[in-house]
Design a protein around this motif. Structure first.
Motif, PDB file in Angstrom:
ATOM      1  N   CYS A 189      -3.826   0.307  -2.427  1.00 45.15           N
ATOM      2  CA  CYS A 189      -3.100  -0.963  -2.256  1.00 45.15           C
ATOM      3  C   CYS A 189      -3.136  -1.766  -3.550  1.00 45.15           C
ATOM      4  O   CYS A 189      -4.046  -1.637  -4.358  1.00 45.15           O
TER       5      CYS A 189
ATOM      6  N   CYS B 151       0.837  -1.195   0.000  1.00 45.86           N
ATOM      7  CA  CYS B 151       0.000   0.000   0.000  1.00 45.86           C
ATOM      8  C   CYS B 151       0.870   1.241   0.000  1.00 45.86           C
ATOM      9  O   CYS B 151       1.922   1.272   0.638  1.00 45.86           O
TER      10      CYS B 151
ATOM     11  N   TRP C  48      -5.640   2.581  15.623  1.00 45.00           N
ATOM     12  CA  TRP C  48      -5.731   2.831  14.184  1.00 45.00           C
ATOM     13  C   TRP C  48      -6.731   1.880  13.535  1.00 45.00           C
ATOM     14  O   TRP C  48      -6.968   0.771  14.026  1.00 45.00           O
TER      15      TRP C  48
ATOM     16  N   MET D 283      -7.417   2.881  -0.084  1.00 40.06           N
ATOM     17  CA  MET D 283      -7.144   2.674   1.338  1.00 40.06           C
ATOM     18  C   MET D 283      -7.384   3.963   2.101  1.00 40.06           C
ATOM     19  O   MET D 283      -7.070   5.050   1.616  1.00 40.06           O
ATOM     20  N   ARG D 284      -7.921   3.824   3.306  1.00 38.29           N
ATOM     21  CA  ARG D 284      -8.073   4.933   4.250  1.00 38.29           C
ATOM     22  C   ARG D 284      -7.567   4.437   5.592  1.00 38.29           C
ATOM     23  O   ARG D 284      -7.936   3.359   6.039  1.00 38.29           O
ATOM     24  N   ILE D 285      -6.740   5.241   6.253  1.00 35.91           N
ATOM     25  CA  ILE D 285      -6.256   4.893   7.590  1.00 35.91           C
ATOM     26  C   ILE D 285      -6.573   6.057   8.514  1.00 35.91           C
ATOM     27  O   ILE D 285      -6.335   7.214   8.163  1.00 35.91           O
TER      28      ILE D 285
ATOM     29  N   LEU E 201      -7.607   0.678   9.438  1.00 37.85           N
ATOM     30  CA  LEU E 201      -7.228   0.725   8.025  1.00 37.85           C
ATOM     31  C   LEU E 201      -8.326   0.021   7.242  1.00 37.85           C
ATOM     32  O   LEU E 201      -8.623  -1.141   7.524  1.00 37.85           O
TER      33      LEU E 201
ATOM     34  N   SER F  53       0.806   5.419   0.662  1.00 36.86           N
ATOM     35  CA  SER F  53       0.062   6.570   1.173  1.00 36.86           C
ATOM     36  C   SER F  53       0.282   7.744   0.226  1.00 36.86           C
ATOM     37  O   SER F  53       1.374   7.954  -0.286  1.00 36.86           O
TER      38      SER F  53
END
Length: 132
Positions: free
Chosen positions: A128, A33, A100, A111-113, A102, A35
């Motif tokens: 990802c 993944c 956290w 993807m979101r975290i 994810l 960011s």
């Protein structure tokens, strides 16, 4: 003839893509993944938008479902829970004083975290792919 061949190739790619994407994002294969964007949010103030690496987040993460961990360049963290449905895979854990979550969209790999703890809240957006 080139137009027909191109059209056939396009139809094949479009018809196979959702099946491939669902297979890649099934929570069984390791994922890589990246960011892309980050937000740093404080109560009562607008969020600060920036580049994840500048805000202290890794540019790349490797998710290993078999080992139940996520590894970045500086640290590895355990995944404490994994939940899946038809739309997404949600991972949760705790690292450096923050909880956290994810979430990975199973059809796109987006993807979101979110990280939350004490006075800090961070949101990271990325994508990802299978790390074959």
């Amino acid at each position: 003839m080139k137009i027909i061949t191109g059209l056939i190739l396009f139809v094949l790619v479009v018809s196979v893509s959702p099946v491939f994407a669902q297979d890649v994002f099934d929570g069984a294969k390791p994922l890589l993944c990246s960011s892309v964007e980050a937000l740093d949010c404080d109560p009562g103030a607008p969020c600060t938008r920036g580049i994840p690496e500048i805000m202290g987040a890794p540019q790349f993460l490797r998710i290993d479902f078999a080992k139940n961990e996520i590894a970045g360049p500086l640290r590895t963290t355990k995944i404490r829970s994994i939940d899946k449905d038809d739309d997404q895979i949600v991972l949760q854990g705790y690292e450096i004083g923050m909880g956290w979550t994810l979430a990975i969209d199973r059809s796109t790999g987006n993807m979101r975290i979110t990280f939350a703890g004490g006075d800090a809240t961070f949101i990271i957006f990325g994508a990802c792919t299978s790390s074959l």
